[in-house]
Design a protein around this motif. Structure first.
Motif, short mmCIF file in Angstrom:
data_model
loop_
_atom_site.label_atom_id
_atom_site.label_comp_id
_atom_site.label_asym_id
_atom_site.label_seq_id
_atom_site.Cartn_x
_atom_site.Cartn_y
_atom_site.Cartn_z
N ARG A 163 0.79 -1.23 0.00
CA ARG A 163 0.00 0.00 0.00
C ARG A 163 0.83 1.29 0.00
O ARG A 163 0.43 2.27 -0.65
CB ARG A 163 -0.97 0.01 1.18
CG ARG A 163 -2.03 1.11 1.05
CD ARG A 163 -3.13 0.92 2.07
NE ARG A 163 -2.66 1.09 3.43
CZ ARG A 163 -3.25 0.58 4.51
NH1 ARG A 163 -4.33 -0.17 4.39
NH2 ARG A 163 -2.76 0.79 5.72
N ARG A 167 -0.12 2.20 -6.67
CA ARG A 167 -0.98 3.24 -7.22
C ARG A 167 -1.90 2.75 -8.33
O ARG A 167 -2.82 3.47 -8.72
CB ARG A 167 -0.10 4.39 -7.75
CG ARG A 167 0.67 5.11 -6.66
CD ARG A 167 -0.26 5.76 -5.65
NE ARG A 167 0.46 6.37 -4.53
CZ ARG A 167 0.66 5.80 -3.35
NH1 ARG A 167 0.20 4.57 -3.13
NH2 ARG A 167 1.30 6.41 -2.37
N TRP A 189 -9.00 -0.26 1.30
CA TRP A 189 -9.49 0.64 0.25
C TRP A 189 -11.02 0.69 0.26
O TRP A 189 -11.68 -0.27 0.67
CB TRP A 189 -8.98 0.19 -1.11
CG TRP A 189 -7.58 0.61 -1.39
CD1 TRP A 189 -7.15 1.81 -1.87
CD2 TRP A 189 -6.40 -0.19 -1.21
NE1 TRP A 189 -5.77 1.82 -1.99
CE2 TRP A 189 -5.28 0.61 -1.60
CE3 TRP A 189 -6.16 -1.49 -0.75
CZ2 TRP A 189 -3.97 0.15 -1.56
CZ3 TRP A 189 -4.85 -1.95 -0.70
CH2 TRP A 189 -3.77 -1.14 -1.10
N ARG A 205 -11.75 3.96 -9.68
CA ARG A 205 -10.93 4.60 -8.66
C ARG A 205 -11.30 4.06 -7.29
O ARG A 205 -12.48 4.05 -6.90
CB ARG A 205 -11.14 6.12 -8.70
CG ARG A 205 -10.32 6.89 -7.67
CD ARG A 205 -8.84 6.84 -7.99
NE ARG A 205 -8.06 7.60 -6.99
CZ ARG A 205 -6.73 7.62 -6.97
NH1 ARG A 205 -6.04 6.97 -7.90
NH2 ARG A 205 -6.10 8.32 -6.05
N LEU A 206 -10.31 3.60 -6.55
CA LEU A 206 -10.50 3.16 -5.17
C LEU A 206 -9.80 4.16 -4.24
O LEU A 206 -8.60 4.41 -4.40
CB LEU A 206 -9.90 1.76 -4.95
CG LEU A 206 -10.38 0.62 -5.84
CD1 LEU A 206 -9.76 -0.69 -5.37
CD2 LEU A 206 -11.89 0.53 -5.87
N GLU A 207 -10.56 4.70 -3.32
CA GLU A 207 -9.95 5.63 -2.37
C GLU A 207 -9.31 4.84 -1.23
O GLU A 207 -9.85 3.82 -0.79
CB GLU A 207 -10.99 6.60 -1.82
CG GLU A 207 -11.57 7.52 -2.87
CD GLU A 207 -10.52 8.34 -3.61
OE1 GLU A 207 -9.50 8.70 -2.96
OE2 GLU A 207 -10.71 8.64 -4.80
N GLY A 208 -8.18 5.31 -0.76
CA GLY A 208 -7.48 4.64 0.32
C GLY A 208 -7.89 5.14 1.68
O GLY A 208 -8.58 6.16 1.81
N GLU A 210 -6.02 6.48 3.82
CA GLU A 210 -5.26 7.68 4.14
C GLU A 210 -5.09 8.50 2.87
O GLU A 210 -5.15 7.98 1.75
CB GLU A 210 -3.90 7.33 4.73
CG GLU A 210 -3.96 6.52 6.01
CD GLU A 210 -2.59 6.15 6.53
OE1 GLU A 210 -1.59 6.67 6.00
OE2 GLU A 210 -2.53 5.32 7.46
N ASP A 211 -4.87 9.80 3.02
CA ASP A 211 -4.66 10.67 1.87
C ASP A 211 -3.44 10.19 1.08
O ASP A 211 -2.39 9.89 1.66
CB ASP A 211 -4.43 12.11 2.33
CG ASP A 211 -5.70 12.75 2.88
OD1 ASP A 211 -6.78 12.21 2.60
OD2 ASP A 211 -5.57 13.76 3.59
N ASP A 213 -3.09 7.44 -0.81
CA ASP A 213 -2.89 6.03 -1.11
C ASP A 213 -4.09 5.40 -1.82
O ASP A 213 -4.33 4.21 -1.74
CB ASP A 213 -2.49 5.22 0.13
CG ASP A 213 -3.55 5.25 1.24
OD1 ASP A 213 -4.62 5.86 1.02
OD2 ASP A 213 -3.30 4.65 2.29
N GLY A 214 -4.85 6.21 -2.54
CA GLY A 214 -5.85 5.66 -3.44
C GLY A 214 -5.18 5.03 -4.65
O GLY A 214 -3.98 5.22 -4.89
N ASP A 216 -5.93 3.26 -8.89
CA ASP A 216 -6.78 3.01 -10.05
C ASP A 216 -6.77 1.53 -10.37
O ASP A 216 -5.70 0.92 -10.50
CB ASP A 216 -6.29 3.81 -11.26
CG ASP A 216 -6.53 5.30 -11.09
OD1 ASP A 216 -7.70 5.70 -11.03
OD2 ASP A 216 -5.54 6.05 -11.00
#
Length: 252
Positions: A163, A167, A189, A205-208, A210-211, A213-214, A216
């Motif tokens: 992680r 990316r 995620w 798009r997968l958001e992580g 924490e800021d 670490d999302g 694609d």
């Protein structure tokens, strides 16, 4: 040892993304005996062999992921081939699917050579790691849903270790897609709702947690002989997905 043990080692937690931790996870994957049907099949194949590989000593164990611990791009397949990864001990190595995949990776600048024949052939991946949701070769290339779910903790822990740098991910085939999505959710995620379906060329798009670490997520038809021989997946199609994913990962 089984896949449920993957959460017992603090080095395989969300913050333990070192090369040593990933190497330890790979070692533990290779010792897993959680699924009796898969254990019996992979060992039977390793004993009986294929005539063309009679002089090989088959690996005959679960096949861990392959590639650097700081990979920015992950490729997720299905499971090792009986006379490919189950023979060589490395993902997508020694079979027709691997021939197609590594040729494409080489052509887009992500591997050091276009072929993968053995673990000591000198192949290196550049910013890319290859793994699968099922680490043992299954009969008829079809793991059961129970086997898929039993193996999931290994993938979850691998994703957590990757992680910090990961990316983008390319998932090969609908089975891999269905197996990977729950693993991404367990690894932290956030999946879109409704849960995205598989399609070649899809991008999600997968958001992580924490800021920064999302990632694609890209869908791609599997590099199986059925798909490549019939033209359902062409070399151009595969290169296009890999090139786009590499760009999203910051590798191009």
């Amino acid at each position: 040892m089984d896949a449920s043990d993957a959460s017992d080692d603090p080095r395989t937690g969300p913050c333990g993304g070192s090369g040593a931790a990933l190497a330890e996870l790979d070692r533990r994957v290779a010792g897993c005996r959680a699924c009796p049907r898969l254990v019996a099949w992979r060992e039977e194949v390793a004993r009986e062999k294929r005539a063309a590989f009679a002089d090989w000593t088959y690996w005959g164990r679960p096949v861990p992921g392959f590639g650097p611990a700081d990979a920015r791009l992950l490729i997720v397949g299905l499971a090792p081939a009986a006379h490919g990864g189950n023979r060589t001990g490395r993902m997508f190595t020694g079979d027709r699917s691997g021939d197609v995949l590594y040729q494409a990776l080489y052509e887009v600048g992500l591997s050091s050579q276009p072929t993968a024949v053995s673990v000591d052939d000198g192949l290196q991946l550049y910013g890319v790691r290859v793994t699968s949701p099922v680490h043992c070769a299954p009969p008829a290339n079809r793991p059961t849903p129970e086997e898929r779910d039993t193996c999931r903790p290994w993938l979850v822990q691998e994703l957590r270790l990757l992680r910090p740098t990961l990316r983008a991910v390319v998932v090969l085939g609908a089975f891999g897609w269905q197996a990977a999505l729950p693993a991404f959710a367990e690894a932290g995620w956030i999946l879109p709702r409704p849960r995205p379906g598989f399609a070649h060329g899809t991008r999600v798009r997968l958001e992580g947690p924490e800021d920064g670490d999302g990632l694609d997520l890209f869908g791609c038809f599997h590099v199986s002989q059925r798909n490549t021989f019939t033209g359902r997946l062409t070399p151009d199609m595969l290169r296009d997905v890999l090139r786009t994913a590499a760009g999203a990962a910051g590798l191009a």
